[in-house]
Structure formats: C-alpha cells, structure tokens
Motif scaffolding. Sequence first.
Motif, PDB file in Angstrom:
ATOM      1  N   PRO A  23      -1.664   2.749  -0.785  1.00 23.24           N
ATOM      2  CA  PRO A  23      -0.380   2.622  -0.088  1.00 23.24           C
ATOM      3  C   PRO A  23      -0.576   2.166   1.358  1.00 23.24           C
ATOM      4  O   PRO A  23       0.282   1.513   1.930  1.00 23.24           O
ATOM      5  N   THR A  24      -1.727   2.499   1.930  1.00 27.84           N
ATOM      6  CA  THR A  24      -2.079   2.025   3.268  1.00 27.84           C
ATOM      7  C   THR A  24      -3.123   0.940   3.079  1.00 27.84           C
ATOM      8  O   THR A  24      -4.195   1.195   2.545  1.00 27.84           O
ATOM      9  N   ARG A  25      -2.827  -0.250   3.503  1.00 26.31           N
ATOM     10  CA  ARG A  25      -3.730  -1.369   3.288  1.00 26.31           C
ATOM     11  C   ARG A  25      -5.083  -1.130   3.950  1.00 26.31           C
ATOM     12  O   ARG A  25      -5.167  -0.842   5.131  1.00 26.31           O
ATOM     13  N   ARG A  26      -6.138  -1.242   3.158  1.00 29.78           N
ATOM     14  CA  ARG A  26      -7.498  -1.106   3.668  1.00 29.78           C
ATOM     15  C   ARG A  26      -8.063  -2.492   3.978  1.00 29.78           C
ATOM     16  O   ARG A  26      -7.613  -3.492   3.419  1.00 29.78           O
ATOM     17  N   PRO A  27      -9.066  -2.569   4.875  1.00 27.88           N
ATOM     18  CA  PRO A  27      -9.675  -3.872   5.180  1.00 27.88           C
ATOM     19  C   PRO A  27     -10.333  -4.475   3.942  1.00 27.88           C
ATOM     20  O   PRO A  27     -10.941  -3.760   3.139  1.00 27.88           O
ATOM     21  N   THR A  28     -10.192  -5.788   3.795  1.00 28.80           N
ATOM     22  CA  THR A  28     -10.756  -6.503   2.651  1.00 28.80           C
ATOM     23  C   THR A  28     -11.541  -7.717   3.140  1.00 28.80           C
ATOM     24  O   THR A  28     -11.576  -8.015   4.338  1.00 28.80           O
ATOM     25  N   LEU A  29     -12.122  -8.447   2.203  1.00 26.46           N
ATOM     26  CA  LEU A  29     -12.862  -9.664   2.533  1.00 26.46           C
ATOM     27  C   LEU A  29     -11.971 -10.690   3.235  1.00 26.46           C
ATOM     28  O   LEU A  29     -12.437 -11.449   4.089  1.00 26.46           O
ATOM     29  N   SER A  30     -10.683 -10.702   2.891  1.00 24.67           N
ATOM     30  CA  SER A  30      -9.777 -11.691   3.500  1.00 24.67           C
ATOM     31  C   SER A  30      -9.617 -11.484   5.010  1.00 24.67           C
ATOM     32  O   SER A  30      -9.204 -12.402   5.712  1.00 24.67           O
ATOM     33  N   ASP A  31      -9.959 -10.310   5.510  1.00 24.11           N
ATOM     34  CA  ASP A  31      -9.915 -10.083   6.954  1.00 24.11           C
ATOM     35  C   ASP A  31     -11.081 -10.743   7.684  1.00 24.11           C
ATOM     36  O   ASP A  31     -11.080 -10.831   8.904  1.00 24.11           O
ATOM     37  N   HIS A  32     -12.085 -11.190   6.913  1.00 19.12           N
ATOM     38  CA  HIS A  32     -13.300 -11.736   7.522  1.00 19.12           C
ATOM     39  C   HIS A  32     -13.660 -13.136   7.050  1.00 19.12           C
ATOM     40  O   HIS A  32     -14.338 -13.870   7.761  1.00 19.12           O
TER      41      HIS A  32
END
Length: 181
Positions: A23-32
């Motif tokens: 429900p709370t967005r976690r960091p993913t590969l798309s952030d990098h």
Amino acid sequence: MARLILFNKPFGVLSQFTDNKSPTRRPTLSDHIDVPGVYPAGRLDADSEGLLLLTDDGKLQARIADPRFKLPKTYLVQVEGAPDEAKLDMLRKGVRLKDGMTRPAQADAIEPPALWPRDPPVRFRKTVPDHWIRLTIREGRNRQVRRMTAAVGLPTLRLVRWSVGDWSLEGIAPGSWREGS
C-alpha cells in the motif's frame, strides 16, 4: 547485440520495476534505471545489497539466472558471531536446509571490506561480535546465503553480492549502474 547492465542495488530497493503489493510504494529498479526493455537476470532480496544484472537478451538472462549453469555468485557477508574453521568447513561442505543440502561453497573469513555505509545502518550490539566472510555459491535458492549462515550459527547482519561470474561491483556506487559486456 545484447544489452547488459550492472547495477549496485541499494538496501531496500525491490529487484523489479514496479511495486504492486505494498500500500506504501517501496523503491524499485525504476527509481534508478531508465532503460527500456531490460529485465533482471535473477533477483536480490530487498534487504540485500549489491550486484544485480539486467539484460534485454532472454538467453543471456537464462544463462545468468539458471542454476544449471552453476555461475558463481560471491557475497560479502557480515555475520553475528565468530566464523571459526569448523563453521567455515560446514559451509564449504554444504549445509542441510529445510529444502535439502546445499552444494559446497567457498567460504573464507575476511577483514571488514571497504564498503559504502548502509542506510539504515546495521544494528550494533556491544556484547555480540560481528565478522565478515566471503561466500561463493553456485546455486540460487530463496534467501540461501542467509539460511546457510544461520544454519551454522552465524546469523547474517548485512549481505552484499559482490560478483556474478566475471561481472563485479568494482567501481559502481550504490544506486548507480554501468553497461557491461
């Protein structure tokens, strides 16, 4: 020509491009990584750090990730306790886990490596010593390194995958990537 990306995955980042389960967005590969058409070859748990390979070539992806190819994966592991020769020998011979025996691993006690600080930092306990080991495995079960070290009485505090085959993290800062060959 196949594209290969060597990414230094920070602690807490998911080894996928989206987070559909939280429900709370976690960091993913798309952030990098803003490179279309590449996908992870294998995975690295959110609470692990280090080398994650991504490619746009399905055959290369399979060769990297499939345990049949026995590609060595080397981890720098901070453990709670002292890795004496008896415990290292257990890792070297293979460890019985709930899902069966692991293949023999290369295991050595090492000096603390010159790594970046982890965010958040590893918990520090004055009364419990911690040490580092270098562990190389040639398979990839779910959370295998953590389960192996726990099985020999050395719970993992920090886990950094340093290399996969001939590819390594050398010169790649956390959250950064470079093209590989």
